[in-house]
Scaffold this motif. Sequence first.
Motif, mmCIF file in Angstrom:
data_model
loop_
_atom_site.group_PDB
_atom_site.id
_atom_site.type_symbol
_atom_site.label_atom_id
_atom_site.label_comp_id
_atom_site.label_asym_id
_atom_site.label_seq_id
_atom_site.Cartn_x
_atom_site.Cartn_y
_atom_site.Cartn_z
ATOM 1 N N TRP A 281 0.812 -1.216 0.000
ATOM 2 C CA TRP A 281 0.000 0.000 0.000
ATOM 3 C C TRP A 281 0.847 1.268 0.000
ATOM 4 O O TRP A 281 0.381 2.338 -0.406
ATOM 5 N N TRP A 613 -7.762 8.386 -3.271
ATOM 6 C CA TRP A 613 -8.539 7.813 -2.183
ATOM 7 C C TRP A 613 -9.495 6.721 -2.654
ATOM 8 O O TRP A 613 -9.580 5.656 -2.036
ATOM 9 N N ASP A 614 -10.206 6.958 -3.759
ATOM 10 C CA ASP A 614 -11.139 5.947 -4.262
ATOM 11 C C ASP A 614 -10.402 4.689 -4.705
ATOM 12 O O ASP A 614 -10.867 3.561 -4.476
ATOM 13 N N GLU A 617 -9.280 2.653 -1.666
ATOM 14 C CA GLU A 617 -10.436 1.951 -1.092
ATOM 15 C C GLU A 617 -10.770 0.721 -1.924
ATOM 16 O O GLU A 617 -11.017 -0.369 -1.389
ATOM 17 N N SER A 618 -10.758 0.861 -3.236
ATOM 18 C CA SER A 618 -11.115 -0.246 -4.117
ATOM 19 C C SER A 618 -10.053 -1.347 -4.099
ATOM 20 O O SER A 618 -10.375 -2.534 -4.005
ATOM 21 N N SER A 621 -9.985 -3.073 -0.427
ATOM 22 C CA SER A 621 -11.254 -3.225 0.297
ATOM 23 C C SER A 621 -11.341 -4.564 1.037
ATOM 24 O O SER A 621 -12.025 -4.678 2.058
ATOM 25 N N ARG A 624 -11.050 -5.027 4.853
ATOM 26 C CA ARG A 624 -12.169 -4.826 5.778
ATOM 27 C C ARG A 624 -12.632 -6.156 6.388
ATOM 28 O O ARG A 624 -13.136 -6.191 7.513
ATOM 29 N N ALA A 687 -5.348 5.410 6.552
ATOM 30 C CA ALA A 687 -6.387 4.827 5.709
ATOM 31 C C ALA A 687 -6.309 3.301 5.732
ATOM 32 O O ALA A 687 -7.338 2.611 5.784
ATOM 33 N N LEU A 691 -9.227 0.729 7.059
ATOM 34 C CA LEU A 691 -9.767 -0.402 6.308
ATOM 35 C C LEU A 691 -9.685 -1.679 7.140
ATOM 36 O O LEU A 691 -10.627 -2.486 7.155
ATOM 37 N N ASN A 694 -12.424 -1.840 9.427
ATOM 38 C CA ASN A 694 -13.717 -1.700 8.753
ATOM 39 C C ASN A 694 -14.382 -0.370 9.101
ATOM 40 O O ASN A 694 -15.578 -0.303 9.388
ATOM 41 N N PRO A 696 -14.622 3.999 7.920
ATOM 42 C CA PRO A 696 -14.442 4.874 6.759
ATOM 43 C C PRO A 696 -13.034 5.444 6.731
ATOM 44 O O PRO A 696 -12.433 5.716 7.767
ATOM 45 N N ILE A 697 -12.508 5.638 5.536
ATOM 46 C CA ILE A 697 -11.185 6.246 5.411
ATOM 47 C C ILE A 697 -11.310 7.737 5.073
ATOM 48 O O ILE A 697 -10.330 8.440 5.049
#
Length: 697
Positions: A281, A613-614, A617-618, A621, A624, A687, A691, A694, A696-697
Amino acid sequence: MSDQERPDKLPDEKPEDPSSVRHAQLEWRDNGQPVSSAFDDIYFSTASGLEETRHVFLAQNHLPERWNGLAENAVFTLGETGFGTGLNFLAAWQLWKSTAPASAHLHFVSVEKYPLHPKDLARALAMWPELEAFSAQLIANYPGYLAHGVHRINFPGNVHLTLVIGEASAGFESLALEDPQRDRQIDAWFLDGFAPSKNPEMWSKALFRAIATLSAPAATFATFTCAGIVKRGLKSVGFALEKVPGFGRKREMLRGRFAPEQEEKEKQEGAEAQRYSSTPWHLPPAPVQKPNAIAIIGAGIAGAAAAQALAARGFLVTVFEEGALAGSGASGNDQGILYGKLSPKPGPNGDFNLQALQFAQRFYPNRCPQAAHLNGLLQLAQSDKERQLQQQICQHLKLDAHSPLAQPVTAEEATELAGVTLGFPGLYFPKAGWLQPRQVCNSLLQHDNIHLQFATRVREAQYQNDQWQLHVQGQEKPRCFDALILCTANFNRQFPQTAPLPLQPIRGQVSFAKATRATEKLNIALCGEGYIAPASSALETQEAPHHSFGATFKLKQTETDIREEEHRENLQTLGTLLPEFEKEFAGQPLEGRAALRAATLDYLPMAGPVAQWDALESTYSALRKNRKQRIPRRTRYQHNLYVLAGLGSRGFTYAPLAAEVLAAWINNEVMPVSEDLVKALHPMRFAIRALGKNKPI
């Protein structure tokens, strides 16, 4: 440490224990030559150690020719097994100065399991008077406390020593980010150290794998030995070998070049997934081309340190500051305390504090000596809890009355050091002290490659047409740059690209009082429940000698008005430390200054790139559902966007080393800290933690 300051622990943390560090045990021959007691081997040739270094390592790596042909602002990196007395480093530095372009940078990366004690280093190097101009600087900047891990030491002439204390293979492995384009930095190797017959453990398969991981394409090596274990190890990781005449009585030595067949295999499908031992990451795409023009928003200590680090590397830097002067925000107090938060436990907070403090103690006297008053600091233990903590720190770090880092002192000894009566024991930091923050920021921003834009507000930043376009209030056309660094503390949230970063404002008010005959006896800075600096007549905002003391700590308060109740709070806190000072100041009309610190949730700074950011997250994910799983994929990052923020109340201690980390990201050079600390300082760590929980970032 308060409850609010208790840091989260990063996953998969594997810190080294600093208390296990041992200096080399030496015997000295009649001719002044040091011999390792542990390995029963010499550190350099009895014939001529310096000439041997020049023949074996400098000439056989073809360094005079290679350095003479370097381009402007080029970076050349040497790797070494066994720092020893530093003789190879000094010989390389001497050659570099006479052959390389003045703008080029030399990085010298060396590992050492048993570092020499400073007094032994000085004694050994006294044998080489022709290197005195270089050895004197090494001795003066040699870390006083050589904890396990990475120590970055910068020298004049763009020479950088990265000294890794620890076992050789583990030391080199700690520098690898698991990204070949970033890890393959070493252009030439000095494979030194004690002979394989004396020290076979060092010449391990793991060492040769680590050497290959860090080798640039076509990297060269040279070594004094022709031992079979070395030949087999080098061949196994892709080095082509050549025997050439050795030095003196030694008939043969080895040299060669890195030419692995594995390079093509790595490009095959699935190679990237196998490369990562953990979720990558932290890795942005490796730079295709280095930026040239860089914008920095913010001229506090974060922006000033970042600008200085990048300008020194040849980048063209423009600094935008909304205030009229450098240090208009939290970096603008009259006096600032330079100290670190030592820890009795290994881990990122304690490790970074230890390394950042020692780096800062070298940095300020070299960069802005007029603004650095590092004549000592006392960290006093005002409670049983603090006394126990300091005892644990001393046991863990093996601190005693002769330690150059910090020394335990009684209340009587503290009184003698401070020049005023103190009722508490504590730790004495002989090379810490206080700074003049605004003068520090101004000094760091004085460079031909830095252009300053004060009283300038950047309303918006957009990445378009392969450039960062900054929309400046009052200007019609946007200003365009290759890279953008946000050093705006809590104001980073005004930019949507960094708004999710979890920075929390902490209001702090410092009080100023005129020195009296009683208080001007204070010799050094004190800190405990609060802090106070010695009186100074060199302060820009005061006509007479003043003390600065405080400071309040108000979470999530964002006003910067001066409050009488906080003056009283500062006085009360001072009274617990110095009752007589409280009485001296109580009748005065106190002045003061309030500003907002920007702190992170784990109280370590942020220094590094910012992801999309998106996409983050994707890509991750699945964490989580299982935060421990390995996801061997990289995510997309915002192009050439970086952050240096979250310095909290120790900004002047943290900023210099954090800026070096940032510069290493941008200039694609070897990191000044271990991979563990790179991740611990990374802006996206929060972030990833969110995750895994679980959230929000």
